[in-house]
Design an enzyme around this catalytic site. Structure first.
Site: not given
Length: 145
Positions: A47, A50-52, A57
């Site tokens: 994750f 893409g986050h971020f 986070v």
């Protein structure tokens, strides 16, 4: 902390698998009442791509999912619920207080407060180094897999 259930034992209790199994080990457990799990948050988590990308986070929704999985361990390891599945049926009073980032150890604590038939409720909190990251009330529905 002593390990009560390791990663492979957790996989025997709940049906989640990578990349969506969000508990590494259980360190406290009372059948049907309470469970405390740990998640080592790595920079390699999918994750974080893409986050971020430039400010990693852990998504809040995945923190709540990790809490729900911890509650599922508390409820599904009983003889009457073996082989069943705990569905996430609701979340109330959810608050995020601290960002969870790579390198953190996320402590996941769930206390089951009510069970009526196939429905269970619990209070949950996630902490990092003793600081509250997330708190909420969870509702589960137990059903045959």
């Amino acid at each position: 902390m002593e390990t009560i259930f390791d990663y492979n034992q957790i996989k025997q209790i709940i049906p989640h698998r990578q990349p969506f199994l969000l508990i590494d080990r259980v360190v406290e457990y009372e059948e049907g009442k309470r469970c405390v799990g740990l998640k080592q948050v790595s920079g390699n988590e999918p994750f974080f791509q893409g986050h971020f990308p430039d400010y990693a986070v852990m998504p809040g929704v995945l923190i709540t999912e990790a809490l729900a999985q911890t509650g599922a361990v508390a409820m599904l390891n009983s003889e009457e619920n073996k082989g069943k599945i705990a569905l996430f049926a609701g979340i109330d009073k959810c608050r995020f207080k601290k960002q969870v980032t790579p390198g953190d150890t996320l402590m996941l604590e769930v206390e089951i407060t009510k069970i009526k038939g196939p429905i269970g409720k619990g209070t949950a909190k996630a902490t990092v180094d003793g600081q509250l990251a997330c708190s909420c009330e969870l509702t589960f529905a137990i059903q045959n897999a």
